[in-house]
Design an enzyme around this catalytic site. Structure first.
Site, PDB file in Angstrom:
ATOM      1  N   CYS A  45       0.839  -1.139   0.050  1.00 30.04           N
ATOM      2  CA  CYS A  45       0.103  -0.059  -0.102  1.00 30.04           C
ATOM      3  C   CYS A  45       1.032   1.013  -0.026  1.00 30.04           C
ATOM      4  O   CYS A  45       2.021   1.389   0.823  1.00 30.04           O
ATOM      5  CB  CYS A  45      -0.815  -0.067   1.309  1.00 30.04           C
ATOM      6  SG  CYS A  45      -2.015   1.403   1.309  1.00 30.04           S
ATOM      7  N   CYS A  72       0.419   3.114   3.510  1.00 29.76           N
ATOM      8  CA  CYS A  72       0.957   2.504   4.736  1.00 29.76           C
ATOM      9  C   CYS A  72       1.884   1.354   4.584  1.00 29.76           C
ATOM     10  O   CYS A  72       2.135   0.965   5.744  1.00 29.76           O
ATOM     11  CB  CYS A  72      -0.530   2.177   5.605  1.00 29.76           C
ATOM     12  SG  CYS A  72      -1.279   0.378   4.868  1.00 29.76           S
ATOM     13  N   CYS A 125      -7.259  -1.052   1.229  1.00 24.42           N
ATOM     14  CA  CYS A 125      -6.152  -1.766   2.050  1.00 24.42           C
ATOM     15  C   CYS A 125      -6.939  -2.065   3.490  1.00 24.42           C
ATOM     16  O   CYS A 125      -7.548  -1.411   3.896  1.00 24.42           O
ATOM     17  CB  CYS A 125      -5.175  -0.831   2.314  1.00 24.42           C
ATOM     18  SG  CYS A 125      -4.069  -1.237   3.544  1.00 24.42           S
ATOM     19  N   CYS A 167      -5.304   0.495   6.192  1.00 25.41           N
ATOM     20  CA  CYS A 167      -5.653   1.725   6.456  1.00 25.41           C
ATOM     21  C   CYS A 167      -6.923   2.412   5.698  1.00 25.41           C
ATOM     22  O   CYS A 167      -7.425   3.361   5.843  1.00 25.41           O
ATOM     23  CB  CYS A 167      -4.516   2.544   5.771  1.00 25.41           C
ATOM     24  SG  CYS A 167      -4.343   2.491   4.122  1.00 25.41           S
ATOM     25  N   CYS A 191      -8.469  -5.102 -10.228  1.00 23.63           N
ATOM     26  CA  CYS A 191      -7.900  -4.020 -11.218  1.00 23.63           C
ATOM     27  C   CYS A 191      -7.499  -2.794 -10.209  1.00 23.63           C
ATOM     28  O   CYS A 191      -8.316  -2.137  -9.574  1.00 23.63           O
ATOM     29  CB  CYS A 191      -9.273  -3.421 -11.941  1.00 23.63           C
ATOM     30  SG  CYS A 191      -8.783  -2.312 -13.202  1.00 23.63           S
TER      31      CYS A 191
END
Length: 144
Positions: A49, A52, A97, A100, A122
């Site tokens: 991510c 984070c 995610c 976060c 995607c």
């Protein structure tokens, strides 16, 4: 929904670029075929991510879909949370995610790709970072 990592918009704006904030925190989309990971096809490594650094996808999950965004057939277990997205007058599955809550993109099923899951995650390139290291520890402290 609440996520383990919580920050205010001001805190996110301090650590994300303007484009990252627009996509990750405001659920935007980058233009197709413009992201740095669209044609990025390493044999090993992990995509994390961008907000984070939580591990999201292994390089071995990535496949060429031709859709204009990076495509993965699966995520690292527990890394991605799915939500129903009813914007744009249709029902889609948004992926964020799990650490976060940052917007990653959408998941599509049953498109006929010859992958183990028949799913296409995607994902916006701007929502991720790449690490060539393949040894990432997941939430259960086991190697993925």
């Amino acid at each position: 929904m609440s996520y383990p990592l919580q920050k205010s918009d001001d805190e996110w704006q301090a650590v994300l670029s303007k484009e990252q904030f627009r996509v990750i925190r405001e659920k935007g989309t980058e233009a197709p075929f413009t992201g740095k990971y669209d044609k990025h096809m390493p044999d090993t490594g992990v995509y994390t991510c961008a907000a984070c650094d939580a591990p999201l996808y292994k390089a071995s999950h990535k496949f060429k879909s031709g859709c204009g965004w990076p495509a993965y057939f699966d995520n690292i277990p527990g890394a991605v949370t799915r939500h129903t997205d009813s914007t744009l007058g249709m029902s889609r599955t948004e992926i964020v995610c799990s650490n976060c809550g940052g917007h990653l993109g959408h998941v599509f099923k049953g498109e006929g790709y010859k992958t183990p899951t028949d799913e296409r995650h995607c994902v916006n390139s701007v929502s991720m970072k790449f690490s060539p290291e393949d040894k990432v520890v997941d939430k259960t402290d086991s190697k993925v």
